[in-house]
Design a protein around this motif. Structure first.
Motif, PDB file in Angstrom:
ATOM      1  N   ALA A  56       0.815  -1.218   0.000  1.00 22.94           N
ATOM      2  CA  ALA A  56       0.000   0.000   0.000  1.00 22.94           C
ATOM      3  C   ALA A  56       0.848   1.267   0.000  1.00 22.94           C
ATOM      4  O   ALA A  56       0.395   2.317  -0.460  1.00 22.94           O
ATOM      5  N   MET A  57       2.082   1.187   0.519  1.00 23.90           N
ATOM      6  CA  MET A  57       2.910   2.388   0.624  1.00 23.90           C
ATOM      7  C   MET A  57       3.245   3.038  -0.728  1.00 23.90           C
ATOM      8  O   MET A  57       3.398   4.259  -0.804  1.00 23.90           O
ATOM      9  N   PRO A  58       3.353   2.274  -1.841  1.00 26.26           N
ATOM     10  CA  PRO A  58       3.626   2.940  -3.125  1.00 26.26           C
ATOM     11  C   PRO A  58       2.437   3.700  -3.698  1.00 26.26           C
ATOM     12  O   PRO A  58       2.606   4.485  -4.633  1.00 26.26           O
ATOM     13  N   ILE A  59       1.231   3.475  -3.172  1.00 23.81           N
ATOM     14  CA  ILE A  59       0.040   4.088  -3.763  1.00 23.81           C
ATOM     15  C   ILE A  59       0.112   5.612  -3.706  1.00 23.81           C
ATOM     16  O   ILE A  59      -0.233   6.297  -4.677  1.00 23.81           O
ATOM     17  N   GLY A  60       0.568   6.160  -2.587  1.00 25.76           N
ATOM     18  CA  GLY A  60       0.676   7.612  -2.462  1.00 25.76           C
ATOM     19  C   GLY A  60       1.612   8.221  -3.487  1.00 25.76           C
ATOM     20  O   GLY A  60       1.205   9.109  -4.267  1.00 25.76           O
ATOM     21  N   PRO A  61       2.892   7.777  -3.535  1.00 24.28           N
ATOM     22  CA  PRO A  61       3.795   8.320  -4.551  1.00 24.28           C
ATOM     23  C   PRO A  61       3.305   8.101  -5.983  1.00 24.28           C
ATOM     24  O   PRO A  61       3.449   8.991  -6.827  1.00 24.28           O
ATOM     25  N   LEU A  62       2.721   6.934  -6.260  1.00 17.99           N
ATOM     26  CA  LEU A  62       2.205   6.674  -7.608  1.00 17.99           C
ATOM     27  C   LEU A  62       1.120   7.685  -7.973  1.00 17.99           C
ATOM     28  O   LEU A  62       1.067   8.158  -9.117  1.00 17.99           O
ATOM     29  N   THR A  63       0.266   8.020  -7.018  1.00 20.94           N
ATOM     30  CA  THR A  63      -0.793   9.013  -7.259  1.00 20.94           C
ATOM     31  C   THR A  63      -0.192  10.368  -7.599  1.00 20.94           C
ATOM     32  O   THR A  63      -0.585  11.017  -8.583  1.00 20.94           O
ATOM     33  N   TRP A  64       0.752  10.800  -6.792  1.00 25.19           N
ATOM     34  CA  TRP A  64       1.391  12.111  -7.004  1.00 25.19           C
ATOM     35  C   TRP A  64       2.126  12.148  -8.339  1.00 25.19           C
ATOM     36  O   TRP A  64       1.991  13.110  -9.114  1.00 25.19           O
ATOM     37  N   PHE A  65       2.892  11.103  -8.626  1.00 26.52           N
ATOM     38  CA  PHE A  65       3.663  11.081  -9.868  1.00 26.52           C
ATOM     39  C   PHE A  65       2.751  10.957 -11.092  1.00 26.52           C
ATOM     40  O   PHE A  65       3.066  11.473 -12.168  1.00 26.52           O
ATOM     41  N   TYR A  66       1.625  10.258 -10.940  1.00 29.96           N
ATOM     42  CA  TYR A  66       0.685  10.151 -12.061  1.00 29.96           C
ATOM     43  C   TYR A  66       0.152  11.535 -12.435  1.00 29.96           C
ATOM     44  O   TYR A  66       0.133  11.906 -13.615  1.00 29.96           O
ATOM     45  N   VAL A  67      -0.265  12.299 -11.443  1.00 29.78           N
ATOM     46  CA  VAL A  67      -0.786  13.642 -11.708  1.00 29.78           C
ATOM     47  C   VAL A  67       0.298  14.527 -12.312  1.00 29.78           C
ATOM     48  O   VAL A  67       0.055  15.250 -13.292  1.00 29.78           O
TER      49      VAL A  67
ATOM     50  N   GLY B  95      13.140  10.135 -11.814  1.00 30.39           N
ATOM     51  CA  GLY B  95      14.575  10.185 -11.561  1.00 30.39           C
ATOM     52  C   GLY B  95      14.924   9.637 -10.185  1.00 30.39           C
ATOM     53  O   GLY B  95      14.089   9.071  -9.471  1.00 30.39           O
ATOM     54  N   ARG B  96      16.174   9.838  -9.802  1.00 30.49           N
ATOM     55  CA  ARG B  96      16.650   9.322  -8.517  1.00 30.49           C
ATOM     56  C   ARG B  96      15.884   9.947  -7.352  1.00 30.49           C
ATOM     57  O   ARG B  96      15.505   9.248  -6.411  1.00 30.49           O
ATOM     58  N   ASN B  97      15.652  11.241  -7.416  1.00 32.40           N
ATOM     59  CA  ASN B  97      14.943  11.906  -6.315  1.00 32.40           C
ATOM     60  C   ASN B  97      13.526  11.370  -6.160  1.00 32.40           C
ATOM     61  O   ASN B  97      13.018  11.238  -5.040  1.00 32.40           O
ATOM     62  N   GLU B  98      12.874  11.066  -7.278  1.00 32.54           N
ATOM     63  CA  GLU B  98      11.510  10.545  -7.218  1.00 32.54           C
ATOM     64  C   GLU B  98      11.492   9.121  -6.662  1.00 32.54           C
ATOM     65  O   GLU B  98      10.581   8.752  -5.908  1.00 32.54           O
ATOM     66  N   ARG B  99      12.478   8.326  -7.005  1.00 31.85           N
ATOM     67  CA  ARG B  99      12.480   6.923  -6.558  1.00 31.85           C
ATOM     68  C   ARG B  99      12.628   6.801  -5.045  1.00 31.85           C
ATOM     69  O   ARG B  99      12.185   5.817  -4.449  1.00 31.85           O
ATOM     70  N   TRP B 100      13.226   7.804  -4.412  1.00 34.28           N
ATOM     71  CA  TRP B 100      13.360   7.767  -2.954  1.00 34.28           C
ATOM     72  C   TRP B 100      11.996   7.734  -2.269  1.00 34.28           C
ATOM     73  O   TRP B 100      11.877   7.247  -1.134  1.00 34.28           O
ATOM     74  N   HIS B 101      10.982   8.238  -2.933  1.00 40.09           N
ATOM     75  CA  HIS B 101       9.651   8.267  -2.324  1.00 40.09           C
ATOM     76  C   HIS B 101       9.060   6.862  -2.158  1.00 40.09           C
ATOM     77  O   HIS B 101       8.081   6.698  -1.428  1.00 40.09           O
TER      78      HIS B 101
ATOM     79  N   PHE C 217      12.313  25.425 -13.243  1.00 40.43           N
ATOM     80  CA  PHE C 217      13.720  25.043 -13.097  1.00 40.43           C
ATOM     81  C   PHE C 217      13.833  23.605 -12.580  1.00 40.43           C
ATOM     82  O   PHE C 217      14.620  22.799 -13.101  1.00 40.43           O
ATOM     83  N   LYS C 218      13.036  23.286 -11.571  1.00 41.07           N
ATOM     84  CA  LYS C 218      13.080  21.931 -11.005  1.00 41.07           C
ATOM     85  C   LYS C 218      12.560  20.913 -12.002  1.00 41.07           C
ATOM     86  O   LYS C 218      13.042  19.777 -12.062  1.00 41.07           O
ATOM     87  N   GLN C 219      11.575  21.302 -12.808  1.00 43.53           N
ATOM     88  CA  GLN C 219      11.025  20.404 -13.812  1.00 43.53           C
ATOM     89  C   GLN C 219      12.071  20.032 -14.852  1.00 43.53           C
ATOM     90  O   GLN C 219      12.148  18.880 -15.284  1.00 43.53           O
ATOM     91  N   PHE C 220      12.901  21.006 -15.261  1.00 43.74           N
ATOM     92  CA  PHE C 220      13.881  20.766 -16.309  1.00 43.74           C
ATOM     93  C   PHE C 220      15.181  20.154 -15.783  1.00 43.74           C
ATOM     94  O   PHE C 220      15.856  19.418 -16.495  1.00 43.74           O
TER      95      PHE C 220
END
Length: 391
Positions: free
Chosen positions: A78-89, A100-106, A365-368
């Motif tokens: 269940a713990m991946p559901i939150g990050p998956l929701t945020w990253f999907y949006v 990227g690496r920063n996102e995978r830490w979530h 800037f963070k997006q790019f």
């Protein structure tokens, strides 16, 4: 082995979830990342629902070896559901978004979902090495039951926090472009609002169940009869709704892309237009205009909207905002390291390079680059210091 009406409903929802998750995963649309993130999210729901069907339907009692294997594998997560929701949006609204690496830490908190399986493996290894005996099994089982009861608290909190983060992305998003492009973006926003609203309603239902589940003194008698169906029936509804709506949206996007692809321009026209757009940015530096619009770019290059949009979308694979902000970010990166701009703040440099608000500048800037402007400057300064030390 018999199956109740509730279990049958869960089973149908589970099968529907696996089918729609597979369709989403293999849908050919660009980018594929949003579809695959949603497919994984629906798959996690479907696996959890299937496990409940097997548990309540007596399948595990009839086939204890399968139950044994399931206990050793961390399939219920269940713990991946939150990050998956945020990253999907984010992947739906940010063209340059990547995992990227920063996102995978979530996804690191998924370790909380693996603990029961790790406990089982620990007991088995101890049993094989004669550290434990079979009579210890009940005590270890009680530990897992207690853990499963309380781990739902961080699971609920995680999903709630990430849904709020995703909702914040929606609030800050501003549709760009005009005509059919804006209509498509508004349809996308409407779907994402429904998606997050559905999750928030599910979170409320889960909380109403979670409180008496963790505090048995507050648990009514009828709740024992309904058991986990109070959670899993709404989950089956979410599986069907998310899967169907998500798939239909993905198909609509794919059809729109194909329609755009049929609008072709002669190669000579495309090359000429691309050169004029490049000159407008690199030589004339139109990106420094904070009020730059598609109309201004068309007027400057003497190109019509159809040509500009076609070259940007089909040949450069960028939206107007992404095209312009790309040049602005590169200019900011250069000026951050230029001593001639040392008298300016980071935000001041962003404004001089064409951004009209600090929030837009920071977000772009963070997006790019994947990091904030201050973090980028610190990284580059650290690299320069190391090179100087080596010399």
């Amino acid at each position: 082995m018999t199956i109740s009406p509730f279990a049958l409903l869960l089973l149908l929802g589970t099968l529907q979830g696996f089918i729609l998750a597979s369709l989403l995963w293999f849908t050919r649309s660009s980018p594929q990342l949003p579809n695959r993130l949603l497919a994984v999210l629906i798959g996690l729901f479907a696996i959890a629902s299937l496990n409940m069907v097997a548990l309540e339907g007596g399948f595990y009692e009839a086939y204890p070896r399968i139950r044994f294997v399931m206990d050793l594998l961390p399939v219920i997560m269940a713990m991946p559901i939150g990050p998956l929701t945020w990253f999907y949006v984010r992947s739906m609204l940010e063209p340059g978004f990547r995992l990227g690496r920063n996102e995978r830490w979530h996804f690191l908190p998924v370790l909380l979902d693996w603990v029961p399986a790790l406990i089982c493996w620990t007991f088995l290894i101890g049993l094989a090495t004669h550290v434990f005996v079979r009579s210890d099994l009940k005590g270890w089982g009680d530990i897992i039951d207690q853990y499963d009861m309380y781990v739902d608290i961080p699971r609920w909190l995680s999903i709630s926090v990430y849904v709020l983060l995703a909702r914040n992305v929606l609030i800050r998003y501003q549709p760009a472009g005009r005509g059919p492009e804006v209509v498509q973006q508004r349809l996308k926003l409407a779907w994402l609002r429904q998606f997050l609203t559905g999750l928030q309603i599910f979170q409320v239902v889960w909380l109403l169940f979670l409180i008496p589940y963790v505090l048995p003194g507050l648990r009514p008698d009828w709740m024992g009869e309904m058991n986990w169906y109070l959670i899993y029936v709404p989950m089956a509804v979410l599986i069907y709704w998310f899967g169907l709506k998500g798939y239909l949206h993905a198909r609509l996007s794919a059809l729109t892309e194909r329609k755009k692809a049929t609008t072709t321009l002669p190669a000579e026209t495309v090359d000429k237009a691309a050169g004029l757009l490049k000159k407008a940015m690199e030589v004339d530096q139109l990106y420094t205009d904070p009020d730059l619009t598609l109309e201004k770019l068309m007027h400057h290059t003497h190109l019509d909207q159809k040509t500009v949009s076609h070259v940007l979308n089909q040949h450069l694979d960028k939206s107007f905002n992404a095209f312009v902000n790309g040049y602005r970010i590169e200019a900011v990166k250069q000026r951050l390291l230029d001593s001639a701009s040392s008298h300016l703040t980071i935000t001041g440099i962003g404004f001089e390079c064409g951004f009209n608000s600090q929030a837009t500048f920071q977000r772009a800037f963070k997006q790019f680059t994947g990091v904030s402007p201050s973090a980028y400057l610190a990284q580059q300064t650290s690299v320069s210091v190391k090179k100087s030390a080596q010399v």
